[in-house]
Design an enzyme around this catalytic site. Sequence first.
Site: not given
Ligand code: BMP
Length: 361
Positions: A100, A102, A105
């Site tokens: 992930d 993202k 650039d």
């Molecule tokens: P969690 O389920 O613990 O909230 O984690 C979500 C994960 O998804 C994190 O790694 C975050 O960086 C990623 N993420 C997100 O939460 N929302 C987005 O819109 C895009 C993401 O990559």
Amino acid sequence: MSDRHPTLLQPYSERAKTATHPLSRYLFRLMDLKASNLCLSADVTTARELLALADRVGPSIVVLKTHYDLISGWDYNPQTGTGVKLAALARKHGFLIFEDRKFVDIGKTVQMQYTAGTARIIEWAHITNANIDAGKDMVRAMAEAAANWKARIHYEVKTSVSVGTPVAGQFEDGEEQNNGGGDDRDSDGRKGSIVSITTVTQSFEPADSPRLAKTNEHGDELVFPGIEEPPMDRGLLLLAQMSSKGCLMTKDYTQACVEAAREHKDFVMGYVAQEALNTAPDDNFIHMTPGCKLPPPGEEENGHVEGDGLGQQYNTPAKLITLLGTDIVIVGRGIIQSADPPTEAERYRRKAWKAYLARLS
Ligand code: BMP
């Protein structure tokens, strides 16, 4: 959301036949085989925890999402490092690795970040993602880099030091240092480590061989049964919408992602988004959605789930899959912070699969 788009009513096994990207075709088949549309967001802090979690939760998931830059002790060795060990676990349990990262650039910079530098993401991550705020050319640049990488490995004669499948739960004095600063002893006082076996070989194999980079002579690598190994193609997800409160991505930005995806079907698998974005008749992109949590066991399963107080917002698998039409839910803390991650991952897998079956009917 395009609530009448045909892909919303098609089983994954059918979508596997019409998806353009080879890795999407593979992923849809894998989902069907494992009855799973779950991605674990493995947001832990040490390489040892990451590998142990991947080994324990691997049976329930089809995608493991990483943020390699969260991980202390990430071993960058391209032949024996953390990426290679993760890839061995992916083969053992049958899941794809999604870094992930993202990317955002200018094209030249993302090409270098994707293929070179410390982490060499392209070597171990089947999938990565990009925020296309910098413009659509960035996607073309990454697609070119991926095509060049695949062409290069096609002809490589490589001397490689490969690792066997790491085994979590075996214990011996650590080959992996504990970078978390804490004590990594199990409750019985033994020291925990991820064990792997190293073999040096020289090989020539074409890139379309599923065994590329698996040069282990001693057969100590485990391979998930029921499906061949994934193709060597790399795939991109476009970050089209985010789960966070007050996200500044506009409808125009999301639409630009849709256009970029259609222009680069050979490289873009789909989206990280909060709803299904397939609208054109032949769209068959895959959607992965973070911001997913279940209420605790025993509570109303479609009840409201509070955010994390830092901007993250959550929806249940039923809402995201049945109502909003996503394909794969991404779950991090909902699983990792539970007392028993493998059991909790199974609970999420069952709910998410049920939500998919409900959508079909
Ligand atoms: P969690 O389920 O613990 O909230 O984690 C979500 C994960 O998804 C994190 O790694 C975050 O960086 C990623 N993420 C997100 O939460 N929302 C987005 O819109 C895009 C993401 O990559």
